[in-house]
Write an enzyme that holds these catalytic residues in place. Structure first.
Site, PDB file in Angstrom:
ATOM      1  N   THR A 244       0.772  -1.193   0.144  1.00 40.47           N
ATOM      2  CA  THR A 244       0.219  -0.055   0.001  1.00 40.47           C
ATOM      3  C   THR A 244       0.785   1.255   0.001  1.00 40.47           C
ATOM      4  O   THR A 244       0.742   2.186  -0.678  1.00 40.47           O
ATOM      5  CB  THR A 244      -0.685   0.073   1.375  1.00 40.47           C
ATOM      6  OG1 THR A 244      -1.690  -0.952   1.310  1.00 40.47           O
ATOM      7  CG2 THR A 244      -1.798   1.097   1.447  1.00 40.47           C
TER       8      THR A 244
ATOM      9  N   CYS B 110      -8.448  -7.165   1.438  1.00 37.01           N
ATOM     10  CA  CYS B 110      -8.264  -5.922   2.313  1.00 37.01           C
ATOM     11  C   CYS B 110      -9.455  -5.437   2.651  1.00 37.01           C
ATOM     12  O   CYS B 110      -9.746  -4.903   3.701  1.00 37.01           O
ATOM     13  CB  CYS B 110      -7.311  -4.946   1.588  1.00 37.01           C
ATOM     14  SG  CYS B 110      -5.755  -5.606   1.273  1.00 37.01           S
TER      15      CYS B 110
HETATM   16  N1  PLP Z   1      -1.691  -4.263  -4.325  1.00 36.27           N
HETATM   17  C1  PLP Z   1      -2.396  -5.353  -4.637  1.00 36.27           C
HETATM   18  C2  PLP Z   1      -2.632  -5.997  -5.969  1.00 36.27           C
HETATM   19  C3  PLP Z   1      -2.943  -6.200  -3.416  1.00 36.27           C
HETATM   20  O1  PLP Z   1      -3.364  -7.480  -3.599  1.00 36.27           O
HETATM   21  C4  PLP Z   1      -2.584  -5.814  -2.154  1.00 36.27           C
HETATM   22  C5  PLP Z   1      -3.279  -6.510  -0.801  1.00 36.27           C
HETATM   23  O2  PLP Z   1      -3.776  -7.197  -1.045  1.00 36.27           O
HETATM   24  C6  PLP Z   1      -2.039  -4.276  -1.980  1.00 36.27           C
HETATM   25  C7  PLP Z   1      -1.488  -3.700  -3.086  1.00 36.27           C
HETATM   26  C8  PLP Z   1      -1.506  -4.070  -0.575  1.00 36.27           C
HETATM   27  O3  PLP Z   1      -0.483  -4.625  -0.102  1.00 36.27           O
HETATM   28  P1  PLP Z   1       0.031  -4.610   1.296  1.00 36.27           P
HETATM   29  O4  PLP Z   1      -0.986  -5.337   2.069  1.00 36.27           O
HETATM   30  O5  PLP Z   1       1.549  -4.948   1.514  1.00 36.27           O
HETATM   31  O6  PLP Z   1       0.018  -3.176   1.736  1.00 36.27           O
END
Ligand code: PLP
Length: 364
Positions: A69, A304
């Site tokens: 993120t 998420c």
């Molecule tokens: N981008 C994608 C495609 C994701 O699937 C996710 C999490 O599910 C993220 C970004 C965010 O990553 P993080 O959980 O490491 O913040």
């Protein structure tokens, strides 16, 4: 207890655990000049070197972050400051929330971005930052990033690629793709949560920070880096290969669901560990709960946002209408077994029979 929610978080790899345990024995802060600090700094810089090389970049162009993120947010903040943003309709919320005013690039029924449309969008206005993910978190759909990058370069646009789901599951190489930045996340590769990285192309390597702080990461990300977590991240990234070998098990899980009346959402080129299964007429959250009661972990929509009941924006963009609220994601972890798939198939069949009985009675 089959865990089939790898796209939410992969199980920790033993290599990552061992690397973290070793790194925890190092006390210093990498910014300190004394011997302990230098030892921590060596661990950090070795990790940076290995990770950058693993994904086709230079160590000096890699910025460690807290996760995917933050890497997406940093890319959009750093590369998009003076540019309009264009993003694929199926981007993750990490990207969507960082550029809420972005123009949207439509996708087809498999979730593939329409590059002819992108060419029109790029021709229309001032310099752009384009955000396109490599592999989709819900369907596994793989975007034609090299072609998109060539198009962006032709129009003087920058291309940020969210490679969070792709890295460690398929070949990912920043230089070979021709993109300007890649977002990576540790816990999607079998490392610990709490670390990620933004790998930049040399020509855009000097970006403004989101978090300024003490000037760490060459002024691009303030804050003391979590050396042990980063050691685990990089060990996982080096251990992770690709998920092609999981394809036959994924296909078996998919077939079991198809036999129960499910539909597969997105059947184009996709990750070998992922399938998105819609059961017409049955809410996704009800399916997830029913499978959880059977001991099977899957998710509905983006992980998420699991816990929230809402249709998937990814499936909606693919034109799936009501099915966008009726699909679950099954994503096999690196250590999935045939027994996991057999247990899933049996649980899915019981769930589908039970859930669809009232629908059949209503239709009769
Ligand atoms: N981008 C994608 C495609 C994701 O699937 C996710 C999490 O599910 C993220 C970004 C965010 O990553 P993080 O959980 O490491 O913040």
């Amino acid at each position: 207890m089959p865990y089939l929610d790898a796209n939410a978080s992969e199980p920790l790899r033993p290599q990552a655990r061992n690397a973290m345990l070793a790194a925890l024995a190092v006390t210093g802060n990498p910014a300190s000049v004394h011997a302990a600090g230098r030892a921590a700094r060596r661990l950090l810089e070795d990790a940076r070197e290995a990770l950058a090389r693993r994904f086709g970049g230079r160590p000096a162009d890699l910025v460690f972050t807290s996760g995917g993120t933050e890497a997406d947010g940093l890319a959009i903040h750093g590369l998009g400051a003076d540019r309009r943003v264009i993003m694929g309709a199926t981007e993750h919320d990490a990207v969507r929330a960082a550029a809420p005013q972005a123009a949207i690039l439509p996708v087809d029924h498999n979730g593939l971005a329409d590059l002819a449309h992108l060419a029109t969008q790029l021709a229309e206005g001032p310099a752009a930052l384009v955000c396109l993910m490599l592999a989709n978190n819900e369907t596994g759909t793989i975007q034609p990033i090299a072609a998109a990058a060539a198009l962006c370069r032709r129009f003087g646009a920058l291309l940020h690629v969210d490679a969070v789901q792709a890295a460690g599951r398929m070949a990912v190489d920043l230089a070979a793709l021709g993109a300007h930045s890649l977002a990576l996340s540790s816990h999607k590769m079998g490392g610990p949560a709490g670390a990620g990285a933004l790998l930049l192309a040399p020509e855009v390597s000097h970006i403004a920070p989101l978090i300024a702080g003490g000037g760490q990461e060459r002024g691009r990300r303030g804050g003391t880096p979590p050396v042990a977590v980063i050691a685990g991240f990089v060990a996982a990234a080096l251990a992770a290969g690709d998920v092609t070998a999981l394809g036959p098990m994924r296909d078996a899980a998919e077939q079991a669901a198809l036999d129960c009346g499910a539909l597969v959402c997105g059947t184009g080129v996709r990750l070998g560990n992922t399938t998105c299964l819609a059961l017409p007429g049955v809410r996704a959250d009800a399916q997830v709960i029913a499978l959880d009661l059977e001991g099977v972990s899957v998710s509905a929509g983006a992980a998420c946002s699991s816990g929230k009941v809402q249709s998937s924006h990814v499936l909606t963009a693919m034109g799936l209408g009501d099915l966008a609220g009726q699909a679950i994601r099954v994503s096999l972890p690196w250590n999935a077994t045939v027994a996991d798939i057999d247990a899933f198939a049996a649980a899915y069949a019981r769930m589908a029979t039970r859930m669809r009985r009232p629908l059949a009675a209503r239709a009769a």
